[in-house]
Design a protein around this motif. Structure first.
Motif, PDB file in Angstrom:
ATOM      1  N   SER A  71       0.986  -1.017  -0.194  1.00 50.55           N
ATOM      2  CA  SER A  71      -0.051   0.140  -0.038  1.00 50.55           C
ATOM      3  C   SER A  71       0.810   1.168  -0.027  1.00 50.55           C
ATOM      4  O   SER A  71       2.001   1.189   0.366  1.00 50.55           O
ATOM      5  CB  SER A  71      -0.973  -0.046   1.260  1.00 50.55           C
ATOM      6  OG  SER A  71      -0.114   0.183   2.281  1.00 50.55           O
ATOM      7  N   SER A 127      -2.499   2.693  -5.397  1.00 49.05           N
ATOM      8  CA  SER A 127      -3.999   2.340  -5.319  1.00 49.05           C
ATOM      9  C   SER A 127      -4.838   3.405  -6.247  1.00 49.05           C
ATOM     10  O   SER A 127      -6.012   3.166  -6.480  1.00 49.05           O
ATOM     11  CB  SER A 127      -4.470   2.329  -3.781  1.00 49.05           C
ATOM     12  OG  SER A 127      -3.451   1.493  -2.811  1.00 49.05           O
ATOM     13  N   ALA A 134      -7.642  -2.120  -6.576  1.00 53.92           N
ATOM     14  CA  ALA A 134      -6.313  -2.784  -6.060  1.00 53.92           C
ATOM     15  C   ALA A 134      -5.702  -1.983  -5.015  1.00 53.92           C
ATOM     16  O   ALA A 134      -5.795  -0.611  -5.322  1.00 53.92           O
ATOM     17  CB  ALA A 134      -5.608  -3.091  -6.933  1.00 53.92           C
ATOM     18  N   ASN A 159      -2.933  -7.891  -7.293  1.00 54.33           N
ATOM     19  CA  ASN A 159      -2.935  -6.304  -7.177  1.00 54.33           C
ATOM     20  C   ASN A 159      -2.075  -5.690  -8.364  1.00 54.33           C
ATOM     21  O   ASN A 159      -2.334  -4.870  -8.686  1.00 54.33           O
ATOM     22  CB  ASN A 159      -2.600  -6.272  -5.614  1.00 54.33           C
ATOM     23  CG  ASN A 159      -3.976  -6.260  -4.848  1.00 54.33           C
ATOM     24  OD1 ASN A 159      -5.116  -6.618  -5.384  1.00 54.33           O
ATOM     25  ND2 ASN A 159      -3.860  -5.734  -3.670  1.00 54.33           N
TER      26      ASN A 159
END
Length: 443
Positions: free
Chosen positions: A91, A214, A223, A286
């Motif tokens: 992330s 993201s 994702a 992702n």
């Protein structure tokens, strides 16, 4: 013709259900789209190959270490940002944490611009102090002397956002980079809202770029991912004493990261130590979705920037709107800087403030039908959020005021819808504001 040889004993069902569908070794399969290598680990050819792989790191052993799908995204973003190497993590927050914790140690000091994404600000003021790392904040981020005044002997990095969230107060990257380099420390830039299509901070002197992949890179809200990109110019002679973990040999006497990776010592340490041991591993699925999004990045961001400018100009003309914080507007104090750094568009995320305060903001948001009410950015769909009661709800009133976030402030992330439809929807919101105001007067 397929079949089986009855002359040998067949493997059992449990064995066959695991192995009978495996790709044949030595087969030549060359898909145009990077496949999703959805596997925890990779088969090792033999004993000696495994030994060599774990000694050199060349090859694939375990997805937490490296995965072909993830690696494809890393190569793409490194190329788009003009960097030497990139690291994909789970992330944007993971990209921030891996980078800062990989460069700073207990007793070190960070200097950051004060205009920041709230999650980043929380990490700097709540989490880093628990590891013995203090942060000083610079309010006027485009004043080099303001940075100089708070740098200490133990300062190890400068941090800022290229387009700060949510105020759109553009950063003079080159000016801040000159301060960082005078002290032999890196400038880290969060380039999430600009994307490498609109701005490449490494070209203006930044040393490390991070992204919440993201957002615009993935682009479709499906994702999570984060990216760290390094310029590959770590100078061990000049800055080695500031970062001993990069220049000192390991406990077994092996070569240091600087000896082994040269200018890429920083990103090598982040990959081989921080990401490997802290484990913010992204799913290959992702990574695949991010890779797909990157393929249309320029098309989306160009359209989103055009729409954002159109929306900002329209909002700026409305009597119910107190202010619009978009650098693309000629009246914006950051407009000249935006034209210098963002000539192809000023991005798609900005805030505006309604005169009617909290009640007006509530009526406006609840009346919208096309713009989606959610906490996200960079989506192909237009999004809206009220910072004071959501993302910034842990700030005091004085802190909100100092950041230019008022009860009537709303943040927009503009998508790729038709501009006329967006304006029609926002006008619907203003109509609700007027109706609320009329009701208040009548009562």
């Amino acid at each position: 013709m397929t079949g089986h040889d009855e002359s040998y004993e067949r493997d059992g069902f449990a064995t066959r259900q695991l192995h009978s569908g495996s790709a044949r070794r030595g087969s030549s399969v060359n898909p145009r789209v990077t496949p999703i290598y959805m596997t925890a680990g990779f088969v090792l050819d033999d004993f000696d190959q495994a030994t060599e792989l774990f000694s050199t790191g060349d090859g694939y052993s375990y997805t937490r270490v490296c995965n072909p799908t993830n690696e494809a995204v890393e190569r793409a973003v490194a190329d788009l940002e003009g960097g030497a190497e990139a690291l994909l993590v789970g992330s944007g927050q993971a990209a921030l944490a891996v980078t800062l914790l990989g460069l700073l140690a207990s007793g070190d000091h960070l200097v950051s611009a004060s205009s920041l994404y709230e999650g980043t600000r929380g990490f700097l003021i709540d989490n880093l102090p628990r590891y013995g790392i203090d942060t000083a904040f610079v309010d006027d981020a485009n004043d080099p002397l303001a940075w100089e005044r708070v740098i200490q002997p133990n300062t190890r990095a400068l941090f800022a956002e290229s387009i700060p969230n949510p105020k759109n107060d553009i950063l003079d990257i080159a000016a801040v980079a000159s301060v960082a380099h005078a002290h032999g420390i890196p400038l880290i830039i969060d380039n999430t809202l600009a994307t490498p299509y609109l701005l490449r901070p490494l070209e203006h002197g930044a040393d490390i770029v991070i992204h919440s992949a993201s957002k615009f890179l993935a682009g479709h809200g499906a994702a999570l991912g984060g990216i760290v990109v390094d310029n590959g110019r770590f100078d061990s002679e000049r800055s080695g004493a500031l970062f001993p973990h990069l220049v000192e040999r390991g406990r077994l006497g092996g070569p240091s990261f600087a000896e082994r990776a040269g200018g890429s010592a920083r990103i090598s340490y982040l990959r081989e130590v921080m990401a490997l041991r802290f484990g913010p591993t992204p799913s290959p699925l992702n990574a695949f979705l991010i890779a797909q999004g990157i393929e249309t990045l320029s098309l989306r961001v160009e359209k989103q920037s055009q729409n954002a400018l159109g929306v900002a100009r329209w909002l700026d003309d409305q009597s119910e709107v107190q202010s619009v914080d978009y650098s693309g507007l000629e009246t914006n104090p950051f407009h000249e800087l935006a034209l210098r750094y963002l000539p192809d568009g000023q991005g798609a995320v900005f805030s505006f403030t309604l005169k009617g305060g909290l009640n007006a903001a509530r009526a406006f948001v609840n009346a919208l039908q096309t713009v989606t009410h959610m906490t996200h950015l960079g989506d192909v769909r237009s999004l809206i959020l009220h910072p004071a009661t959501t993302s910034h709800n842990l700030r005091t009133d004085d802190e909100l005021e100092a950041s230019g976030i008022w009860p009537g402030t709303l943040r927009l992330s503009i998508g790729i819808e038709d501009l006329a439809d967006l304006i029609r929807d926002l006008d619907r919101g203003l109509a609700a504001v007027r109706a609320t105001s009329d009701e208040a007067v009548m009562s």
